[in-house]
Design a protein around this motif. Structure first.
Motif, PDB file in Angstrom:
ATOM      1  N   SER A  48     -20.317  -7.014  46.538  1.00 32.19           N
ATOM      2  CA  SER A  48     -20.742  -7.826  45.397  1.00 32.19           C
ATOM      3  C   SER A  48     -22.250  -8.028  45.392  1.00 32.19           C
ATOM      4  O   SER A  48     -22.889  -7.974  44.334  1.00 32.19           O
ATOM      5  N   PHE A  49     -22.814  -8.274  46.551  1.00 31.57           N
ATOM      6  CA  PHE A  49     -24.252  -8.558  46.629  1.00 31.57           C
ATOM      7  C   PHE A  49     -25.088  -7.336  46.262  1.00 31.57           C
ATOM      8  O   PHE A  49     -26.103  -7.453  45.588  1.00 31.57           O
ATOM      9  N   THR A  50     -24.681  -6.174  46.701  1.00 32.78           N
ATOM     10  CA  THR A  50     -25.492  -4.975  46.468  1.00 32.78           C
ATOM     11  C   THR A  50     -25.145  -4.261  45.165  1.00 32.78           C
ATOM     12  O   THR A  50     -25.829  -3.303  44.791  1.00 32.78           O
ATOM     13  N   ARG A  51     -24.114  -4.730  44.471  1.00 32.50           N
ATOM     14  CA  ARG A  51     -23.673  -4.071  43.235  1.00 32.50           C
ATOM     15  C   ARG A  51     -24.807  -4.032  42.208  1.00 32.50           C
ATOM     16  O   ARG A  51     -25.361  -5.052  41.836  1.00 32.50           O
ATOM     17  N   GLY A  52     -25.147  -2.851  41.797  1.00 30.59           N
ATOM     18  CA  GLY A  52     -26.173  -2.674  40.780  1.00 30.59           C
ATOM     19  C   GLY A  52     -27.596  -2.681  41.301  1.00 30.59           C
ATOM     20  O   GLY A  52     -28.539  -2.541  40.521  1.00 30.59           O
ATOM     21  N   ALA A  53     -27.777  -2.861  42.609  1.00 28.65           N
ATOM     22  CA  ALA A  53     -29.139  -2.891  43.152  1.00 28.65           C
ATOM     23  C   ALA A  53     -29.867  -1.598  42.779  1.00 28.65           C
ATOM     24  O   ALA A  53     -29.331  -0.502  42.941  1.00 28.65           O
ATOM     25  N   THR A  54     -31.071  -1.759  42.258  1.00 29.06           N
ATOM     26  CA  THR A  54     -31.825  -0.630  41.730  1.00 29.06           C
ATOM     27  C   THR A  54     -33.293  -0.788  42.089  1.00 29.06           C
ATOM     28  O   THR A  54     -33.841  -1.895  42.016  1.00 29.06           O
ATOM     29  N   GLU A  55     -33.919   0.318  42.438  1.00 29.60           N
ATOM     30  CA  GLU A  55     -35.352   0.293  42.714  1.00 29.60           C
ATOM     31  C   GLU A  55     -36.105   0.292  41.389  1.00 29.60           C
ATOM     32  O   GLU A  55     -35.758   1.025  40.456  1.00 29.60           O
ATOM     33  N   LEU A  56     -37.111  -0.557  41.301  1.00 27.75           N
ATOM     34  CA  LEU A  56     -37.960  -0.617  40.116  1.00 27.75           C
ATOM     35  C   LEU A  56     -39.299   0.029  40.428  1.00 27.75           C
ATOM     36  O   LEU A  56     -39.817  -0.117  41.527  1.00 27.75           O
ATOM     37  N   SER A  57     -39.853   0.698  39.436  1.00 29.48           N
ATOM     38  CA  SER A  57     -41.180   1.290  39.587  1.00 29.48           C
ATOM     39  C   SER A  57     -42.051   0.830  38.436  1.00 29.48           C
ATOM     40  O   SER A  57     -41.618   0.845  37.278  1.00 29.48           O
ATOM     41  N   LEU A  58     -43.256   0.419  38.769  1.00 33.45           N
ATOM     42  CA  LEU A  58     -44.214   0.057  37.733  1.00 33.45           C
ATOM     43  C   LEU A  58     -44.758   1.328  37.107  1.00 33.45           C
ATOM     44  O   LEU A  58     -45.154   2.251  37.821  1.00 33.45           O
ATOM     45  N   ASP A  59     -44.772   1.387  35.770  1.00 35.98           N
ATOM     46  CA  ASP A  59     -45.380   2.545  35.125  1.00 35.98           C
ATOM     47  C   ASP A  59     -46.893   2.313  35.005  1.00 35.98           C
ATOM     48  O   ASP A  59     -47.408   1.274  35.442  1.00 35.98           O
ATOM     49  N   ALA A  60     -47.607   3.256  34.409  1.00 35.69           N
ATOM     50  CA  ALA A  60     -49.064   3.179  34.312  1.00 35.69           C
ATOM     51  C   ALA A  60     -49.521   1.952  33.526  1.00 35.69           C
ATOM     52  O   ALA A  60     -50.623   1.443  33.739  1.00 35.69           O
ATOM     53  N   ALA A  61     -48.672   1.457  32.632  1.00 35.61           N
ATOM     54  CA  ALA A  61     -49.021   0.290  31.827  1.00 35.61           C
ATOM     55  C   ALA A  61     -48.608  -1.027  32.487  1.00 35.61           C
ATOM     56  O   ALA A  61     -48.763  -2.097  31.900  1.00 35.61           O
ATOM     57  N   GLY A  62     -48.039  -0.970  33.704  1.00 34.62           N
ATOM     58  CA  GLY A  62     -47.624  -2.182  34.406  1.00 34.62           C
ATOM     59  C   GLY A  62     -46.278  -2.721  33.964  1.00 34.62           C
ATOM     60  O   GLY A  62     -45.985  -3.900  34.113  1.00 34.62           O
ATOM     61  N   ARG A  63     -45.425  -1.834  33.441  1.00 35.58           N
ATOM     62  CA  ARG A  63     -44.096  -2.228  33.001  1.00 35.58           C
ATOM     63  C   ARG A  63     -43.042  -1.715  33.973  1.00 35.58           C
ATOM     64  O   ARG A  63     -43.256  -0.723  34.655  1.00 35.58           O
ATOM     65  N   VAL A  64     -41.904  -2.412  33.979  1.00 33.92           N
ATOM     66  CA  VAL A  64     -40.738  -1.941  34.725  1.00 33.92           C
ATOM     67  C   VAL A  64     -39.579  -1.859  33.745  1.00 33.92           C
ATOM     68  O   VAL A  64     -39.453  -2.676  32.825  1.00 33.92           O
ATOM     69  N   LEU A  65     -38.734  -0.860  33.940  1.00 34.19           N
ATOM     70  CA  LEU A  65     -37.539  -0.681  33.118  1.00 34.19           C
ATOM     71  C   LEU A  65     -36.384  -1.391  33.813  1.00 34.19           C
ATOM     72  O   LEU A  65     -36.015  -1.041  34.939  1.00 34.19           O
ATOM     73  N   LEU A  66     -35.833  -2.413  33.153  1.00 40.29           N
ATOM     74  CA  LEU A  66     -34.698  -3.126  33.723  1.00 40.29           C
ATOM     75  C   LEU A  66     -33.420  -2.371  33.376  1.00 40.29           C
ATOM     76  O   LEU A  66     -33.212  -2.008  32.211  1.00 40.29           O
ATOM     77  N   PRO A  67     -32.554  -2.119  34.371  1.00 38.75           N
ATOM     78  CA  PRO A  67     -31.310  -1.393  34.104  1.00 38.75           C
ATOM     79  C   PRO A  67     -30.448  -2.125  33.082  1.00 38.75           C
ATOM     80  O   PRO A  67     -30.233  -3.338  33.181  1.00 38.75           O
ATOM     81  N   LYS A  68     -29.970  -1.398  32.092  1.00 40.45           N
ATOM     82  CA  LYS A  68     -29.177  -1.988  31.010  1.00 40.45           C
ATOM     83  C   LYS A  68     -27.943  -2.710  31.539  1.00 40.45           C
ATOM     84  O   LYS A  68     -27.598  -3.792  31.073  1.00 40.45           O
ATOM     85  N   SER A  69     -27.283  -2.132  32.523  1.00 36.32           N
ATOM     86  CA  SER A  69     -26.071  -2.769  33.058  1.00 36.32           C
ATOM     87  C   SER A  69     -26.384  -4.144  33.655  1.00 36.32           C
ATOM     88  O   SER A  69     -25.602  -5.089  33.516  1.00 36.32           O
ATOM     89  N   LEU A  70     -27.531  -4.281  34.296  1.00 36.65           N
ATOM     90  CA  LEU A  70     -27.913  -5.570  34.876  1.00 36.65           C
ATOM     91  C   LEU A  70     -28.339  -6.551  33.790  1.00 36.65           C
ATOM     92  O   LEU A  70     -28.001  -7.736  33.847  1.00 36.65           O
ATOM     93  N   VAL A  71     -29.071  -6.073  32.798  1.00 39.53           N
ATOM     94  CA  VAL A  71     -29.477  -6.928  31.678  1.00 39.53           C
ATOM     95  C   VAL A  71     -28.240  -7.465  30.963  1.00 39.53           C
ATOM     96  O   VAL A  71     -28.159  -8.655  30.642  1.00 39.53           O
ATOM     97  N   ASP A  72     -27.255  -6.597  30.752  1.00 43.17           N
ATOM     98  CA  ASP A  72     -26.008  -7.017  30.110  1.00 43.17           C
ATOM     99  C   ASP A  72     -25.262  -8.040  30.962  1.00 43.17           C
ATOM    100  O   ASP A  72     -24.757  -9.042  30.451  1.00 43.17           O
ATOM    101  N   TYR A  73     -25.199  -7.801  32.271  1.00 43.99           N
ATOM    102  CA  TYR A  73     -24.527  -8.736  33.186  1.00 43.99           C
ATOM    103  C   TYR A  73     -25.123 -10.140  33.069  1.00 43.99           C
ATOM    104  O   TYR A  73     -24.403 -11.136  33.019  1.00 43.99           O
ATOM    105  N   ALA A  74     -26.446 -10.224  33.027  1.00 46.80           N
ATOM    106  CA  ALA A  74     -27.126 -11.518  33.012  1.00 46.80           C
ATOM    107  C   ALA A  74     -27.251 -12.102  31.610  1.00 46.80           C
ATOM    108  O   ALA A  74     -27.728 -13.229  31.451  1.00 46.80           O
TER     109      ALA A  74
END
Length: 155
Positions: free
Chosen positions: A77-103
């Motif tokens: 349960s704790f590690t479910r959906g764990a994803t590495e984030l990377s900052l792009d050149a503009a300083g943005r991160v893409l949040l995984p849709k499945s996690l955004v939907d969960y929250a």
């Protein structure tokens, strides 16, 4: 130990990207090199961990006896959906849709620094948590911190 501070109102763009506020990026100088990890929080929120903090948590999890059902369920349960984030050149991160939907995160969100991690909340949900803060916070402080000497020990 990482000590993050602040609360930041942010927006997700149409592609699900989050612009990391400059004041927060300053507190995470190694994040571009080492990375960040995002996963589900204990409530309907997400949590972003600096990679070093995540690695320490995983080390603790690896010490649990996997032959015990509760341990396996917690790790899963704790590690479910764990994803590495990377900052792009503009300083943005893409949040995984499945996690955004969960929250239940819409376009408006709050990044709330909590010691060595960052909670990610839908703005309305975050505000709702604090509707009854004055009395309940005092009671909670007494329950959690009441047995400790008042104030922080500063050396």
């Amino acid at each position: 130990m990482t000590q993050l501070l602040g609360e930041f109102d942010c927006k997700l763009d149409a592609k699900g990207r989050l612009m990391v506020p400059a004041a927060l990026k300053k507190q995470l100088p190694d994040s571009e090199k080492e990375g960040l990890i995002i996963n589900r929080g204990f409530e309907k929120n997400l949590v972003i961990y600096p990679k070093k903090v995540w690695d320490a948590i995983v080390t603790d999890l690896s010490k649990l006896n996997i032959y015990e059902k509760n341990n396996r369920e917690f790790i899963r349960s704790f590690t479910r959906g764990a994803t590495e984030l990377s900052l792009d050149a503009a300083g943005r991160v893409l949040l995984p849709k499945s996690l955004v939907d969960y929250a239940g995160i819409g376009s408006d969100l709050v990044l709330a620094c909590q010691l060595d991690r960052i909670e990610v909340w839908d703005k309305k949900s975050y505000e709702d948590i604090f509707d009854d803060v004055p009395e309940n916070f005092a009671n909670l402080a007494e329950q959690v911190m009441g047995g400790k000497k008042g104030g922080a020990d500063v050396e």
